[in-house]
Design a protein around this motif. Structure first.
Motif, PDB file in Angstrom:
ATOM      1  N   ASP A 182       0.861  -1.193   0.000  1.00  0.00           N
ATOM      2  CA  ASP A 182       0.000   0.000   0.000  1.00  0.00           C
ATOM      3  C   ASP A 182       0.890   1.233   0.000  1.00  0.00           C
ATOM      4  O   ASP A 182       1.763   1.374   0.858  1.00  0.00           O
ATOM      5  CB  ASP A 182      -0.927   0.033   1.211  1.00  0.00           C
ATOM      6  N   ARG A 191       2.824   1.561  -4.086  1.00  0.00           N
ATOM      7  CA  ARG A 191       1.584   1.334  -4.828  1.00  0.00           C
ATOM      8  C   ARG A 191       1.799   0.255  -5.876  1.00  0.00           C
ATOM      9  O   ARG A 191       2.787   0.269  -6.603  1.00  0.00           O
ATOM     10  CB  ARG A 191       1.126   2.619  -5.513  1.00  0.00           C
ATOM     11  N   ASP A 225      -8.019  -3.443  -1.960  1.00  0.00           N
ATOM     12  CA  ASP A 225      -7.625  -2.092  -2.349  1.00  0.00           C
ATOM     13  C   ASP A 225      -8.803  -1.223  -2.777  1.00  0.00           C
ATOM     14  O   ASP A 225      -8.668  -0.341  -3.630  1.00  0.00           O
ATOM     15  CB  ASP A 225      -6.543  -2.128  -3.434  1.00  0.00           C
TER      16      ASP A 225
END
Length: 395
Positions: A30, A112, A141
């Motif tokens: 993340d 990402r 996500d």
């Protein structure tokens, strides 16, 4: 087994924690964990009682014992919550779970995920800084999920709602959440949730019917009227939230032999209330159960048996709730009136919110207890005849 989890919010972090505890090698990706999650942050007693993690870890929160519901005409009702709701800062709650997963053995990669490809049974994940391989891929996500896009495709616009709002410094009603229904046919509502160090005031509406500027204007007007002291210190947010129709819920598949979707990425949110936190956490538990038994595809039947019927019922009733009529008035207005005038309705609504009652059970109880509700409503009306009108509005 090497497992890649894309998305380190609640569903992804909780899944990483559970999977690490049973011996899997977990990579948690993340690149935007520091951002505050654009939602109310409410965790109902249904999740608090079911997930032991909340009792084993102390995360700052506001305890909510009252829900104030306001109809479009300004009438209101205060619903006492026998089973309190907890309001968290999502950034703090998410980080606490993420740190717990790392302590359990997961590897957090603050990058990402730009692309996910499957090659000869192995998942290849690309970030700006490198590439990674995994045997199993989990998408946690959110509504714009990269993993969903590369497995079953992105959500259609008809299955999304738009949420916009502001974070305000300070808490203006520390033990009460506010929900404000809009005009007849408006599929959504405005909310004001007090968190520990700020308030989240926002609104959501079914995406095909709205635009961000229109929703932003509604929230700004509410803040100007109710929290004028907030001034220019408020911070704007916007996000898409899944709001699947019944057919979409029935037809979609959220797992395969080497992949699965959790939480918002799977479309797990109540179409009436937009509650998603419980389903995010519960879906992580169910997937962990499936992988523990080496039967990943059983996750599909597990979530459908556990909470799928409830999501389908909410999707079926969404339009009736927001756009329907009862006794010649908007259903939302009648719901507020019934809550204000009947203790029985208050008790049943509280049980629904806390998870002790399903939508079907609520309907059945309302039908069976109609005589009691009518008597309570009549007695309330009679009392109001001998009370100052301003006070009567609050009864």
């Amino acid at each position: 087994m090497r497992i890649a989890v894309v998305g380190a919010r609640l569903a992804g972090s909780y899944a990483s924690l559970l999977l690490s505890q049973i011996g899997h090698e977990v990579f948690l990706f993340d690149g935007s964990t520091e951002k505050e999650k654009p939602c109310g942050g409410g965790v109902t007693s249904k999740a608090l009682l079911r997930m032991p993690w909340f009792h084993e870890n102390s995360v700052p929160h506001s305890e909510i014992r009252c829900m104030r519901m306001i109809a479009a005409d300004g009438s209101m009702a205060d619903l006492p919550l026998k089973h309190p709701m907890h309001i968290f800062s999502r950034a703090k709650l998410d980080s606490s779970l993420r740190e717990a997963s790392v302590r359990a053995g997961a590897r957090f990669i603050p990058e990402r995920t730009a692309r996910c490809l499957q090659h000869r049974g192995v998942w290849l994940l690309s970030t700006a800084k490198g590439e990674y391989e995994a045997d199993f891929l989990i998408g946690a996500d959110g509504a714009t999920s990269t993993v969903r896009a590369c497995t079953i495709g992105r959500f259609a616009a008809r299955d999304l709602s738009l949420a916009v709002g502001f974070y305000l410094p300070g808490a203006y009603h520390t033990d009460t959440v506010i929900t404000v229904f809009q005009q007849e046919g408006f599929r959504g509502y405005l909310w004001s949730f007090p968190r520990v160090d700020h308030s989240s005031v926002g609104i959501l509406r079914w995406l095909p019917e709205t635009h961000s500027a229109e929703l932003r204007g509604r929230v700004a007007g509410f803040i100007a009227e109710h929290y004028p002291e907030a001034g220019g210190e408020k911070r704007f947010y916007a996000a898409r939230i899944p709001c699947l129709g019944r057919r979409s819920l029935i037809e979609q598949r959220v797992c395969g032999t080497n992949w699965a979707l959790l939480g918002d990425a799977a479309g797990f949110a109540d179409a009436i209330t937009a509650e998603g936190i419980y389903f995010a956490l519960r879906s992580a538990e169910l997937l962990c159960d499936a992988l523990r038994c080496s039967a990943p595809v059983s996750y599909e039947s597990l979530w459908r048996q556990d909470f799928g019927a409830e999501l389908e019922k909410a999707a079926l009733w969404r339009d009736r709730f927001y756009a329907g009529h009862f006794l010649f008035r908007a259903f939302t207005r009648r719901a507020v009136q019934a809550t204000r005038r009947s203790r029985t309705v208050q008790t049943l609504t509280d049980r629904l919110i806390c998870g002790h009652c399903t939508y079907n059970e609520l309907r059945m109880h309302l039908i069976l207890k109609t005589p009691v509700i009518l008597v309570e409503a009549i007695l309330h009306w009679l009392r109001s005849q001998f009370t100052d009108p301003v006070i009567a509005q609050k009864l």
